[in-house]
Design a protein around this motif. Structure first.
Motif, short mmCIF file in Angstrom:
data_model
loop_
_atom_site.label_atom_id
_atom_site.label_comp_id
_atom_site.label_asym_id
_atom_site.label_seq_id
_atom_site.Cartn_x
_atom_site.Cartn_y
_atom_site.Cartn_z
N THR A 1 9.93 -4.46 16.74
CA THR A 1 8.87 -4.42 15.75
C THR A 1 9.12 -3.28 14.76
N SER B 1 10.48 -9.01 15.20
CA SER B 1 9.25 -9.66 15.66
C SER B 1 8.75 -10.77 14.74
N MET C 1 4.99 -9.98 13.39
CA MET C 1 4.74 -9.08 12.26
C MET C 1 5.03 -9.73 10.92
N ALA D 1 12.75 -2.59 12.00
CA ALA D 1 12.87 -3.15 13.34
C ALA D 1 14.32 -3.22 13.80
#
Length: 627
Positions: free
Chosen positions: A274, A316, A319, A335
């Motif tokens: 993330t 992710s 997100m 990330a």
């Protein structure tokens, strides 16, 4: 070169050691200037940030916070990396994902990626991607002894694996030259669909035994933690679920005749990376430590590399936003940096338009170049465990490992990962975690740039061809932007039906210095729900406010100014706006002792930082009749 003699002189010798109490006293002095009279540990607590899983990020870490020795890279517990050389030889494996269902178009994209920096392929095969029969066409012209292939075929992993193995034989790839993973993941399929297909576990174990005997560079099993991450899991819950799944595979594979060491070597773990870079770094480091503990308890040899977890990190999907998707490039950059620093063996950067459908060539280019910049220009892969030794990262790694281990033990007490999925334990816990996080998103405590903060209503939507529908029926698939996306969709429908978006009139009282801060805050808030703010900077009294509201075409209004000007003129302005036909009148800021006065004058609600933005925006659209 002149070498200075070692005379035992310390450059810091004349400076006395500072104490934590001294630092807290300095913090208290700063807080006192802002009206907060705190001292000692309370002053430090005021600067702390609460995280999921019960962790707290402190403003200061010292050597006293370090949990202990984290070992060496390539040696148990592998916290600092699975290989002694880390990524210093070639960095991480740049693994590009392909979900195009057309084998010909997939082949064009695959060849382009391999020619421009990608080092391995992650192919979606079966009902959610390339047909199994189209795998040969999709890999036409690919040097399979140089480009590892990772399959993601859901319940069709058996046929897909056999098709890939057949391609190796037909193209003369030596068995010890084949690299990649066959992607057998029945537990992940159960998590995604809620269905357990009979015989899949046995088929996966047979593939693992075959790879262990004949294909030393292939792994048969994938422990995919993405279904839990996409279901709303915290980082500790994601780790605990992956650990329980991995332990289940050790039981199945050793029962099928593999040694513990051979069983460990057949499993690859997939985690989400993330934009919270430190949590991602700590998660990957903790995952290796936890798996090393499992291998130790299961009796694996303690040699170098034995029990080291093979990790595939994916930026992710949770997100990724549909509105202002260009910001996703920044999210995925952070990330992927965190995944690399955290020691992931393979990293997949999802294209910035991932949430919109099938990515275009530009989006795939940006995705692969993200890793290229980090590796070739920033030389990130040349440093082994760059976060190692950071008191904050080491402490966070330790806390995350302990929290994940507790969750893993609870799953084991419930009968293991499969049982916990069947009886609803996993779904229940993930739902509770996501509900708590949804509250922070609704209150904009967890801001989403381009969605809940600084949205652009005038930006045309980015459109892509629809992607194949992923399997469903199991754990839900959540997105950070989903509540705001629902509001924006209502606004879009209203625009299509009427030719205009719903509007809010900002009654800005007094000079710019008095109203600008709250008017900017309020405009951003209403735009997050697809409501267009109309601002008349010359509004100074009740009569002009009512006239400007009537001309604005808005149905609701919000008064914006300073507390001093509110006390002088907010009540008559609210009365005038209501008399002019405003369905709702808001006031920006906390009303304090004047609350009852404002409410009697016609103020329906107050918009404040930390308030429930979703509730406010939903009520406004409902009152306007926006379906």
């Amino acid at each position: 070169m002149t070498v200075l003699p070692d005379d035992g002189l310390s450059l810091a010798a004349e400076f006395p050691d500072a104490t934590r109490e001294q630092w807290q006293s300095l913090v208290a002095g700063v807080l006192r200037k802002s009206g907060r009279d705190l001292s000692g540990p309370a002053a430090e607590d005021a600067l702390s940030t609460a995280l999921q899983d019960g962790f707290t990020t402190r403003p200061l870490y010292t050597a006293d916070d370090a949990p202990g020795d984290s070992g060496y890279p390539g040696f148990a517990p592998f916290t600092r990396g699975g290989r002694p050389e880390g990524g210093a030889v070639s960095g991480w494996d740049v693994r590009q994902r392909h979900t195009l269902p057309d084998p010909v178009r997939t082949n064009e994209a695959v060849l382009s990626d391999l020619e421009n920096g990608v080092t391995s392929l992650w192919l979606s095969v079966g009902s959610a991607g390339i047909p199994v029969s189209g795998l040969a066409a999709a890999l036409d012209g690919v040097y399979l002894d140089l480009a590892p292939v990772a399959l993601d075929a859901g319940a069709e992993f058996g046929p897909a694996a056999r098709e890939l193995l057949k391609l190796y034989e037909e193209r003369g790839v030596a068995r010890d030259a084949a690299r990649g993973t066959l992607g057998a993941d029945p537990v992940g399929e159960l998590a995604r669909t809620g269905r357990e297909v009979t015989g899949l576990t046995e088929e996966a174990a047979e593939l693992a035994a075959l790879c262990a005997r004949e294909y030393p560079g292939l792994r048969a099993i994938t422990v995919d933690a993405l279904p839990y991450h996409e279901g709303g899991a915290s980082d500790a819950q994601e780790l605990g679920c992956s650990l329980a799944t991995g332990v289940g595979w050790l039981r199945d594979l050793t029962a099928a005749g593999l040694t513990v060491e051979a069983a460990c070597a057949q499993i690859e773990f997939r985690y989400a990376a993330t934009a919270d870079q430190f949590l991602t770094i700590a998660k990957l480091r903790a995952a290796r430590r936890l798996w090393a503990r499992v291998a130790e308890v299961c009796g694996a040899d303690a040699g170098p590399g034995t029990g080291a977890q093979r990790q595939h990190a994916v930026t992710s999907p949770v997100m990724m936003t549909r509105r202002d998707p260009w910001v996703n490039m920044l999210r995925t950059t952070v990330a992927s940096l965190a995944a690399g620093v955290g020691g992931a063996d393979a990293v997949t950067v999802l294209p910035f338009d991932h949430a919109l459908g099938l990515p275009d060539a530009f989006a795939r280019r940006i995705a692969r170049n993200t890793s290229t910049i980090l590796l070739e220009e920033s030389h990130l892969g040349r440093v082994i465990d760059p976060a190692g030794g950071s008191w904050y990262v080491e402490r966070l790694t330790d806390e995350l490992a302990h929290a994940a281990w507790e969750w893993f033990q609870e799953i084991e007490r419930a009968g293991g990962q499969r049982a916990a999925l069947h009886d609803g334990l996993i779904a229940e816990r993930l739902a509770a975690t996501w509900q708590e996080r949804s509250g922070r998103l609704a209150r904009r405590r967890e801001p989403i740039t381009g969605v809940s903060e600084f949205p652009q209503l005038s930006q045309p939507p980015v459109e892509r061809d629809p992607a194949p529908a992923p399997p469903g029926g199991g754990l839900p698939v959540v997105r950070r932007d989903e509540a705001y996306e629902a509001l924006r969709a209502r606004s879009d429908a209203h625009l299509a039906a009427t030719g205009a978006r719903p509007r809010v009139f900002l009654a800005a009282l007094g000079p710019a210095a008095a109203h600008t801060a709250r008017a900017t805050f309020t405009a951003s808030l209403f735009q997050a729900g697809g409501i267009e703010p109309v601002h008349d900077p010359v509004t100074v009294d009740a009569a002009t406010a009512a006239d400007a509201f009537t001309r604005s075409g808005a149905a609701v209004a919000c008064i914006c100014s300073s507390d001093t000007l509110y006390a002088e003129g907010a009540a008559p302005v609210a009365q005038a706006l209501k008399a002019a036909g405003a369905l709702q009148v808001f006031l920006a800021g906390r009303p304090g002792e004047q609350r009852e006065t404002y409410v009697r004058a016609g103020v329906d609600d107050f918009v404040v930082a930390g308030g429930d933005a979703i509730a406010v925006l939903t009520s406004v659209l409902d009152r306007m009749g926006v379906a």
